[in-house]
Design a protein around this motif. Structure first.
Motif, short mmCIF file in Angstrom:
data_model
loop_
_atom_site.label_atom_id
_atom_site.label_comp_id
_atom_site.label_asym_id
_atom_site.label_seq_id
_atom_site.Cartn_x
_atom_site.Cartn_y
_atom_site.Cartn_z
N PHE A 146 38.87 33.93 31.77
CA PHE A 146 39.35 32.74 31.07
C PHE A 146 39.40 32.89 29.54
N GLU A 147 38.49 33.68 28.99
CA GLU A 147 38.47 33.85 27.54
C GLU A 147 39.14 35.16 27.12
N THR A 148 38.61 36.28 27.57
CA THR A 148 39.15 37.57 27.12
C THR A 148 40.61 37.74 27.53
N ALA A 149 40.92 37.44 28.79
CA ALA A 149 42.29 37.62 29.29
C ALA A 149 43.17 36.40 29.08
N SER A 150 42.60 35.31 28.58
CA SER A 150 43.37 34.08 28.31
C SER A 150 44.19 33.66 29.53
N PHE A 151 43.56 33.67 30.70
CA PHE A 151 44.25 33.28 31.93
C PHE A 151 44.82 31.88 31.80
N LYS A 152 46.03 31.70 32.36
CA LYS A 152 46.63 30.38 32.43
C LYS A 152 47.24 30.19 33.82
N GLU A 153 47.34 28.95 34.23
CA GLU A 153 47.90 28.62 35.54
C GLU A 153 49.27 29.28 35.69
N GLY A 154 49.50 29.88 36.86
CA GLY A 154 50.77 30.54 37.13
C GLY A 154 50.75 32.04 36.88
N ASP A 155 49.70 32.56 36.27
CA ASP A 155 49.60 34.00 36.04
C ASP A 155 49.41 34.74 37.36
N ALA A 156 49.99 35.93 37.43
CA ALA A 156 49.70 36.86 38.53
C ALA A 156 48.61 37.80 38.06
N VAL A 157 47.55 37.94 38.87
CA VAL A 157 46.33 38.62 38.45
C VAL A 157 46.03 39.78 39.38
N PHE A 158 45.71 40.93 38.79
CA PHE A 158 45.26 42.11 39.54
C PHE A 158 43.83 42.44 39.12
N VAL A 159 42.97 42.65 40.12
CA VAL A 159 41.56 42.97 39.88
C VAL A 159 41.24 44.28 40.57
N SER A 160 40.69 45.23 39.83
CA SER A 160 40.21 46.47 40.45
C SER A 160 38.72 46.32 40.76
N GLY A 161 38.26 47.09 41.73
CA GLY A 161 36.88 46.90 42.18
C GLY A 161 36.68 45.48 42.66
N ALA A 162 37.64 44.96 43.41
CA ALA A 162 37.72 43.53 43.67
C ALA A 162 36.73 43.03 44.71
N ALA A 163 36.04 43.93 45.41
CA ALA A 163 35.04 43.50 46.38
C ALA A 163 33.63 43.57 45.81
N GLY A 164 33.52 43.93 44.53
CA GLY A 164 32.21 44.05 43.90
C GLY A 164 31.70 42.74 43.35
N ALA A 165 30.57 42.83 42.67
CA ALA A 165 29.88 41.63 42.19
C ALA A 165 30.74 40.82 41.23
N VAL A 166 31.44 41.49 40.32
CA VAL A 166 32.28 40.81 39.34
C VAL A 166 33.68 40.57 39.90
N GLY A 167 34.29 41.62 40.44
CA GLY A 167 35.67 41.51 40.89
C GLY A 167 35.91 40.46 41.94
N SER A 168 34.97 40.32 42.88
CA SER A 168 35.14 39.33 43.94
C SER A 168 35.17 37.91 43.39
N LEU A 169 34.50 37.70 42.27
CA LEU A 169 34.50 36.38 41.64
C LEU A 169 35.74 36.18 40.77
N VAL A 170 36.16 37.22 40.06
CA VAL A 170 37.36 37.09 39.22
C VAL A 170 38.54 36.62 40.04
N GLY A 171 38.79 37.29 41.16
CA GLY A 171 39.94 36.93 41.99
C GLY A 171 39.86 35.51 42.50
N GLN A 172 38.67 35.09 42.90
CA GLN A 172 38.53 33.72 43.41
C GLN A 172 38.65 32.69 42.30
#
Length: 343
Positions: A146-172
């Motif tokens: 939300f801060e570093t990547a400045s996510f906004k509604e409608g963005d398409a997001v790719f997360v690497s290591g997406a099943a890990g402690a951080v990545g699994s939360l980023v995607g959700q």
């Protein structure tokens, strides 16, 4: 006046005994006994650790190099996030039986200045959650998206290591806040199924099945607007190629390179950052502690509502802490890797 309970004569703690060359091995660590006593100096507490965290950043601290956090010292106890129960106190405001979050993991008992501990409420969430979804990994995901990547509604997001402690939360978090598409990479077919099933990702792929770039293009044919990087290397190069104009990338981790013995080559397509007007920004969670209150409010609400799923991979016993750490580096965890100490 000191408040205490009966204590054992010794505690066990993990020491780094040599600096790893490449992948760490069990011989780089030693579990040692040390004398244990209640604190006598005012303002201190003794904590019996109940859960400790193992995290990718700890690998970097095993190297004797200058960084944003000091390296582990040889023949000294390592440290990291832990939550436990106060068993002795000379500190005002801390009583025996209180549960606290602190930074002296990798040991059964921790004696510390009470200023370095934060009380946590085990009635609101399991205590181990304060090392994961409600702790440092959760804040990393929240701030990085939300801060570093400045996510906004409608963005398409790719997360690497997406099943890990951080990545699994980023995607959700991205899904909850209205991403147009959420894509994740992981290292097994079971993890891919978890991403698209339990966590609600729109697409996911197993990076071990082939080159990342074509798999990412298939999963995101219209490109991506945000990339959250936990892996580095080939993933970062592929993401740069897939990012749309004015795309943003949070550079959070590079776990694919942590055990390299020679410097990894940089992305070969970095010039695309110029023509696409990309923003590639590194992050450290310590820069975002001001978001803590809002983060806990939002994330605890998503947990209560069922919008957010959270997983832990739990390894039992202080004896197995190094095995848990090495397993985390190999990607054996889904969600947060936790070591729980048996009583």
């Amino acid at each position: 006046m000191t408040e205490t309970v009966a204590l054992p004569a010794v505690s066990r703690e993990w020491h780094l005994v040599r600096r790893p060359q490449g992948w760490p091995t069990a011989e780089d660590f030693a579990l040692r006994e040390v004398p244990l006593a209640a604190p006598t100096e005012s303002g201190r507490i003794l904590v019996r650790n109940l859960h400790m965290s193992v995290d990718p950043y700890m690998r970097g601290r095993m190297n004797d190099v200058k960084s944003y956090i000091p390296p582990f010292q040889l023949d000294r106890p390592m440290d990291g996030g832990a939550v436990g129960e106060v068993v002795a106190s000379t500190a005002e405001g801390f009583e025996v039986g209180d549960h606290v979050l602190h930074g002296l993991g990798w040991r059964e008992y921790a004696e510390l200045d009470a200023k370095g501990a934060t009380k946590v409420d085990g009635s609101l969430a399991p205590l181990s959650y304060y090392l994961g979804v409600l702790g440092m990994p959760g804040l990393t995901a929240y701030a990085g998206l939300f801060e570093t990547a400045s996510f906004k509604e409608g963005d398409a997001v790719f997360v690497s290591g997406a099943a890990g402690a951080v990545g699994s939360l980023v995607g959700q978090f991205a899904r909850i806040k209205g991403a147009s598409r959420v894509i994740g990479s992981a290292g097994s077919e079971d993890k891919v199924k978890t991403l698209t099933g339990k966590y609600g990702f729109d697409a996911a792929f197993n990076y071990k099945n082939g080159p990342v770039a074509p798999q990412l293009k298939e999963a995101a044919p219209e490109g991506i607007d945000v990339y959250f990087d936990n892996v580095g290397g080939e993933h970062l190069e592929a993401a740069i190629g897939a990012l749309n104009v004015h795309g943003r990338a949070t550079l959070c981790g590079a776990i694919s390179q942590y055990n390299d013995t020679t410097p990894a080559p940089g992305p070969r397509n970095l010039a695309l950052a110029i023509v696409k007007l990309l923003r590639l920004q590194g992050m450290r969670v310590s820069e975002y502690y001001g978001l803590q209150q809002q983060f806990v409010k939002d994330v605890s609400g998503w947990l209560r509502s069922g919008e957010l799923s959270y997983d832990e991979t739990v390894v039992e016993g202080v004896d197995n802490a190094v095995d848990a750490f090495l397993g985390m580096l190999r990607g054996e965890n889904t969600g947060k890797m936790i070591v729980s100490f048996t009583r």
